[in-house]
Design a protein around this motif. Structure first.
Motif, PDB file in Angstrom:
ATOM      1  N   GLY A   1       7.244 -19.836  11.092  1.00 55.23           N
ATOM      2  CA  GLY A   1       6.968 -20.753  10.247  1.00 55.23           C
ATOM      3  C   GLY A   1       7.632 -21.960  10.526  1.00 55.23           C
ATOM      4  O   GLY A   1       7.738 -22.136  11.942  1.00 55.23           O
TER       5      GLY A   1
ATOM      6  N   VAL B   1       8.313 -23.201   5.346  1.00 57.00           N
ATOM      7  CA  VAL B   1       6.965 -22.886   5.379  1.00 57.00           C
ATOM      8  C   VAL B   1       6.506 -21.528   6.152  1.00 57.00           C
ATOM      9  O   VAL B   1       6.548 -21.439   7.571  1.00 57.00           O
ATOM     10  CB  VAL B   1       5.877 -23.878   5.828  1.00 57.00           C
ATOM     11  CG1 VAL B   1       4.354 -23.540   5.745  1.00 57.00           C
ATOM     12  CG2 VAL B   1       5.997 -25.210   4.955  1.00 57.00           C
ATOM     13  N   SER B   2       6.495 -20.655   5.428  1.00 56.79           N
ATOM     14  CA  SER B   2       6.382 -19.001   6.184  1.00 56.79           C
ATOM     15  C   SER B   2       5.049 -18.979   6.695  1.00 56.79           C
ATOM     16  O   SER B   2       3.881 -19.480   6.318  1.00 56.79           O
ATOM     17  CB  SER B   2       6.729 -18.106   5.579  1.00 56.79           C
ATOM     18  OG  SER B   2       7.970 -18.287   4.916  1.00 56.79           O
ATOM     19  N   GLU B   3       4.896 -18.214   7.818  1.00 53.19           N
ATOM     20  CA  GLU B   3       3.754 -17.725   8.452  1.00 53.19           C
ATOM     21  C   GLU B   3       3.128 -16.573   7.555  1.00 53.19           C
ATOM     22  O   GLU B   3       3.938 -15.709   7.181  1.00 53.19           O
ATOM     23  CB  GLU B   3       3.899 -17.562   9.902  1.00 53.19           C
ATOM     24  CG  GLU B   3       2.610 -17.021  10.655  1.00 53.19           C
ATOM     25  CD  GLU B   3       2.980 -16.768  12.156  1.00 53.19           C
ATOM     26  OE1 GLU B   3       2.040 -16.905  13.124  1.00 53.19           O
ATOM     27  OE2 GLU B   3       3.992 -16.104  12.421  1.00 53.19           O
ATOM     28  N   LEU B   4       1.923 -16.625   7.591  1.00 54.78           N
ATOM     29  CA  LEU B   4       1.200 -15.622   6.805  1.00 54.78           C
ATOM     30  C   LEU B   4       1.506 -14.259   7.519  1.00 54.78           C
ATOM     31  O   LEU B   4       1.244 -14.429   8.848  1.00 54.78           O
ATOM     32  CB  LEU B   4      -0.227 -15.857   6.582  1.00 54.78           C
ATOM     33  CG  LEU B   4      -0.478 -17.056   5.348  1.00 54.78           C
ATOM     34  CD1 LEU B   4      -1.948 -17.240   5.267  1.00 54.78           C
ATOM     35  CD2 LEU B   4       0.049 -16.401   4.011  1.00 54.78           C
TER      36      LEU B   4
END
Length: 351
Positions: free
Chosen positions: A190, A348-351
């Motif tokens: 993220g 903002v986190s990675e999916l």
């Protein structure tokens, strides 16, 4: 929303967005106001038809109505299509990308008289907040002048631009022109961003004939290669002045930037902004900004680069906030004192 402040050097950024800012533009027969005025006249001619008048009444309170909806007899198709094509060109937007012309009842107090059978006038609102008169057309096309000193009792239909749609398209135009080759960014888990927790712009006495404008922002700094980067976004929820909004909208994506510093300029499109001209002006200004190993405020560089021939008292500049950092967690006034911005770090986190 309209603004009426900071009308000297800082407003130079906006000149690229005004179709009336230069002598060449003024000589152009296809400014936004002129195109809208021609359509207003054509619509007024149709209002001698009772069926058209009935359709207008049925659409009240008429807030952002496609003029095609009152073309009861099918006589206005070509005229409306031509106006929409001309408006796109005047605003520097791609041909065929949208239908920008729309109808708005000038003031809510006019709904009652309209429904009571009072024949409406048709006009286009002037760009100048200080205009003393408005050319309006009676049913049949005869022109008369309305004073701006007070709200008319007779209903007035304004022909104007759908600024929300125009601003969304305009952001793409600007981004396409100013986008330089970007470095590859690897996101493993993220990245940090800055999120708008609150935003507010000051109250002004706007004239009755002005509708809402669309606020947009240009965020700038240096990318990972050390090249100037400018990102754009719209803020469509900003309908009212002197009102605080809490959008939680992401303003800056820090994985795109070399330094933990960025600036933001807030602008508005009240109908006459030419996005292609604005994009070209930004490209010209950004070409002179170099990464010398220290952060250079983008706002200053752009304003200094604008030609003095573009200076005007056009109120499309809203405010500018300097020195946003990745870890900023505050609410403070922007440089001009008109805007108050609250931001906080956001992961903002990675999916």
């Amino acid at each position: 929303m309209r603004t009426a402040y900071l009308r000297a050097t800082m407003v130079a950024l906006v000149l690229a967005g005004s179709t009336v800012a230069t002598p060449a533009a003024a000589a152009n027969a296809n400014t936004v106001t002129q195109i809208s005025d021609r359509l207003a006249h054509a619509l007024s001619v149709e209002l001698t038809d009772q069926a058209v008048r009935d359709r207008v009444v049925g659409l009240a309170p008429l807030d952002g109505i496609d003029p095609q909806k009152i073309d009861v007899r099918g006589r206005l198709g070509a005229t409306i299509a031509k106006a929409n094509a001309d408006l796109l060109a005047a605003k520097g937007l791609p041909a065929g990308s949208a239908r920008l012309a729309e109808l708005r009842l000038a003031h809510e107090s006019m709904v009652g008289p309209l429904r009571a059978g009072v024949a409406p006038l048709v006009a286009t609102p002037p760009n100048d907040d200080n205009a003393t008169g408005i050319t309006a057309y009676e049913p049949g096309g005869k022109a008369q002048t309305l004073s701006t000193a007070s709200i008319p009792r007779q209903p007035v239909l304004f022909v104007e631009v759908d600024v929300t749609t125009a601003a969304q398209l305009g952001m793409a135009v600007i981004q396409r022109h100013i986008k330089a080759p970007q470095p590859q960014v690897t996101v493993t888990a993220g990245y940090w961003a800055s999120q708008i927790t609150s935003i507010r712009f000051g109250d002004v006495q706007e004239p009755w004939f002005k509708g809402d404008a669309e606020i947009f922002a240009i965020v700038g700094g240096f990318d990972l290669n050390g090249d100037v980067r400018a990102d754009t976004l719209t803020l469509p929820y900003l309908d009212d002045e002197d009102h605080t909004y809490y959008p939680n909208q992401v303003l800056v994506h820090w994985n795109r930037y070399k330094y933990s510093l960025a600036d933001v300029v807030f602008m508005e499109d009240d109908g006459d902004t030419n996005y292609l001209n604005l994009a070209k002006a930004l490209v010209a200004a950004l070409a002179y900004i170099l990464d010398g190993g220290a952060y250079v405020p983008l706002v200053n560089a752009i304003l200094d680069a604008m030609p003095t021939s573009w200076w005007t008292d056009d109120p499309d500049f809203v405010d500018a906030c300097y020195a946003l950092t990745r870890d900023a967690n505050w609410t403070r006034s922007c440089a001009g004192g008109n805007g108050t911005l609250g931001i906080k770090p956001f992961w903002v986190s990675e999916l």
